[in-house]
Motif scaffolding. Structure first.
Motif, PDB file in Angstrom:
ATOM      1  N   MET A 293     -13.342  11.558 -18.130  1.00 36.64           N
ATOM      2  CA  MET A 293     -14.213  11.134 -19.274  1.00 36.64           C
ATOM      3  C   MET A 293     -14.111   9.367 -19.314  1.00 36.64           C
ATOM      4  O   MET A 293     -15.382   8.791 -19.139  1.00 36.64           O
ATOM      5  N   ALA A 297     -17.197   6.943 -18.691  1.00 38.29           N
ATOM      6  CA  ALA A 297     -17.671   6.147 -19.944  1.00 38.29           C
ATOM      7  C   ALA A 297     -17.845   4.629 -19.170  1.00 38.29           C
ATOM      8  O   ALA A 297     -18.422   3.737 -19.663  1.00 38.29           O
ATOM      9  N   PRO A 302     -22.036   2.923 -23.295  1.00 36.41           N
ATOM     10  CA  PRO A 302     -23.049   3.350 -24.394  1.00 36.41           C
ATOM     11  C   PRO A 302     -24.268   2.728 -24.583  1.00 36.41           C
ATOM     12  O   PRO A 302     -24.138   1.278 -24.055  1.00 36.41           O
ATOM     13  N   ASN A 338     -11.148   1.764 -22.959  1.00 35.23           N
ATOM     14  CA  ASN A 338     -11.510   2.760 -21.930  1.00 35.23           C
ATOM     15  C   ASN A 338     -10.525   2.473 -20.730  1.00 35.23           C
ATOM     16  O   ASN A 338     -10.135   3.525 -20.016  1.00 35.23           O
ATOM     17  N   THR A 376      -4.493   8.893 -25.338  1.00 38.42           N
ATOM     18  CA  THR A 376      -5.415   9.726 -26.013  1.00 38.42           C
ATOM     19  C   THR A 376      -6.090   8.620 -27.188  1.00 38.42           C
ATOM     20  O   THR A 376      -7.083   8.825 -27.680  1.00 38.42           O
ATOM     21  N   MET A 379      -8.783   6.467 -25.906  1.00 38.56           N
ATOM     22  CA  MET A 379     -10.019   7.060 -25.911  1.00 38.56           C
ATOM     23  C   MET A 379     -10.568   7.407 -27.315  1.00 38.56           C
ATOM     24  O   MET A 379     -11.582   7.565 -27.430  1.00 38.56           O
ATOM     25  N   SER A 380      -9.801   7.588 -28.446  1.00 34.66           N
ATOM     26  CA  SER A 380     -10.365   7.756 -29.531  1.00 34.66           C
ATOM     27  C   SER A 380     -10.934   6.606 -30.138  1.00 34.66           C
ATOM     28  O   SER A 380     -12.124   6.435 -30.744  1.00 34.66           O
ATOM     29  N   THR A 382     -12.192   4.250 -27.937  1.00 36.79           N
ATOM     30  CA  THR A 382     -13.453   4.002 -27.335  1.00 36.79           C
ATOM     31  C   THR A 382     -14.588   4.891 -27.902  1.00 36.79           C
ATOM     32  O   THR A 382     -15.662   4.224 -28.086  1.00 36.79           O
ATOM     33  N   TYR A 383     -14.318   6.210 -28.449  1.00 34.38           N
ATOM     34  CA  TYR A 383     -15.277   7.044 -28.938  1.00 34.38           C
ATOM     35  C   TYR A 383     -15.753   6.271 -30.279  1.00 34.38           C
ATOM     36  O   TYR A 383     -17.076   6.373 -30.601  1.00 34.38           O
ATOM     37  N   SER A 384     -14.831   5.714 -31.031  1.00 29.73           N
ATOM     38  CA  SER A 384     -15.343   5.052 -32.421  1.00 29.73           C
ATOM     39  C   SER A 384     -16.280   3.931 -32.183  1.00 29.73           C
ATOM     40  O   SER A 384     -17.408   4.002 -32.592  1.00 29.73           O
ATOM     41  N   SER A 386     -18.165   3.599 -29.497  1.00 28.84           N
ATOM     42  CA  SER A 386     -19.545   3.995 -28.969  1.00 28.84           C
ATOM     43  C   SER A 386     -20.180   4.509 -29.803  1.00 28.84           C
ATOM     44  O   SER A 386     -21.550   4.145 -29.931  1.00 28.84           O
ATOM     45  N   ILE A 387     -19.931   5.460 -30.819  1.00 28.67           N
ATOM     46  CA  ILE A 387     -20.667   5.811 -31.796  1.00 28.67           C
ATOM     47  C   ILE A 387     -21.032   4.571 -32.695  1.00 28.67           C
ATOM     48  O   ILE A 387     -22.264   4.710 -33.433  1.00 28.67           O
TER      49      ILE A 387
END
Length: 449
Positions: A293, A297, A302, A338, A376, A379-380, A382-384, A386-387
């Motif tokens: 992942m 990314a 994004p 990331n 982890t 990555m959380s 990174t997700y935040s 990105s959104i």
């Protein structure tokens, strides 16, 4: 009539088929009349006992129903042939009427029981092959396996277990709730005990009606040179004792702790290795997924990349990230988190496949788990980010509040995990002097044994 009966009797003793044929030509009902008038010394029973195969075959060819005639002891010809071990005659009788396998004599024994207690393995094989269910028939609340052990017929026992040896059959108990291991230990049949422990699912800690395990049964007997061999065999299988060894371990001349601690050490060591292997496998799978992942990314951030060069605001080049031009601060956060996640998981994968011996210790495995928590968490984040970048501005504020709440919960959870594992590490280091002391004493114990 008496002369005819005498001739039939003498012919059955000698196995004289010619005389039998002559007598049947004179009176085709002579065998039936003899069976009707007496319950003993019947020609088919006599020939089955003495092993006159051709004589038995001649009678069965002419009068197959005689195979189900009982004598005064309620024994069929199959009972007698099985008890004597005449395999060929057993085959002939089974061919005529295989249901004779289930017949019981006056003592409640079927042909398989009689063959087993006398150790006639070939007969046992033929009877079980004809009707497998007769092996489960009980006589006076004992199975055929109990009879084998009582009469010390190891080969017959071995054969029966190989053919019908499921868990329920092997562990059936008698009237006193003894399984066959209780009986084998009581009679100190070392070969039987070893076979049961290595080749069956016998319950080594089963209790009888008095609450005694096989090890307790051994403690009640007189001291014998066989005891030590049986003890080693039982302890390898994890056998326990209810009370007798703890009360008087010297009764059979051995130290209870010396034999009962070793199996538990091996068992705990095996469980520990299994736990470590499962943890390593889990870490490898999760690390591989996170690394995949993170790589995806990083190479496809994004908002994508610019498709062409431009000198207008913001200036950019084709192939560069759109996010770095529109959200430079967030892009730096995204890139750092990331990269941390990607490098952390690659480090875990590299360490796990290196096969270094120190990685088999719990402490180093926990270090890998901490690295996984970092990955982890990264990555959380990174997700935040990105959104946040992909969400239009008017709708971004509610999302920001939700993300803040989730991040607080996440931080709290991670704090609890770190604190819990830190406590475990402290406890292990605190107990380590005791462990070292045990290790130092172990050579003395081994030398004593």
């Amino acid at each position: 009539m008496e002369k005819m009966n005498k001739l039939l009797y003498e012919a059955s003793l000698e196995g004289n088929v010619t005389v039998l044929q002559i007598l049947l030509q004179k009176d085709p009902l002579c065998l039936d009349k003899l069976t009707l008038n007496q319950l003993h010394d019947m020609p088919l029973h006599i020939a089955s006992m003495l092993g006159h195969t051709d004589f038995v075959k001649e009678i069965l060819t002419r009068k197959p129903k005689l195979s189900m005639e009982c004598d005064s002891q309620r024994r069929l010809p199959l009972h007698i042939a099985s008890a004597k071990g005449h395999v060929d005659i057993v085959k002939l009788l089974l061919l005529v009427n295989p249901e004779a396998c289930s017949a019981r004599d006056r003592d409640g024994m079927n042909p398989l029981h009689l063959a087993a207690v006398r150790g006639h393995c070939e007969v046992v094989r033929e009877v079980v092959r004809a009707r497998p269910h007769v092996a489960r028939a009980m006589v006076q609340q004992e199975t055929v396996l109990h009879l084998c052990v009582k009469h010390n017929q190891f080969e017959a026992l071995k054969l029966l277990i190989e053919i019908v040896g499921d868990h329920e059959f092997v562990n059936t108990k008698d009237a006193d709730e003894n399984n066959i291991l209780h009986l084998a230990v009581a009679d100190k049949q070392i070969e039987t005990v070893n076979f049961l422990q290595l080749n069956t699912t016998i319950e080594v800690n089963a209790s009888n009606i008095n609450g005694e395990t096989p090890m307790d049964i051994l403690a009640q007997g007189t001291r014998d040179t066989k005891d030590q061999q049986i003890i080693r065999c039982l302890t390898r299988a994890g056998a326990k004792t209810e009370s007798l060894f703890e009360q008087n371990p010297s009764k059979i001349g051995f130290d209870n702790t010396k034999y009962h601690n070793k199996p538990h050490i091996k068992k705990d060591s095996k469980n520990n290795d299994d736990w470590l292997d499962k943890k390593r496998n889990t870490l490898m799978v999760v690390a591989s997924l996170i690394a995949t992942m993170a790589f995806q990314a990083g190479t496809n951030p994004p908002s994508g990349v610019w498709q062409e060069d431009s000198t207008v605001d913001p200036p950019h080049k084709a192939g560069t990230s759109v996010m770095v031009s529109n959200h430079p601060n967030l892009y730096h956060t995204f890139l750092v988190c990331n990269t941390v996640g990607f490098v952390s998981t690659l480090s875990i994968i590299l360490l796990l496949i290196s096969g270094l011996p120190f990685l088999r210790h719990r402490v180093f495995l926990w270090v890998l788990m901490v690295i996984m928590w970092i990955a982890t968490t990264s990555m959380s984040i990174t997700y935040s980010v990105s959104i946040w970048v992909l969400t239009p501005k008017p709708e971004a504020q509610p999302f920001k509040n939700v993300v803040n709440g989730i991040m607080l919960v996440w931080i709290g959870l991670m704090t609890l995990l770190v604190a819990g594992h830190a406590f475990n590490l402290m406890e292990i280091f605190h107990k380590s002097p005791v462990a070292k002391k045990k290790v130092a004493l172990s050579p003395v114990i081994i030398q004593h044994t």
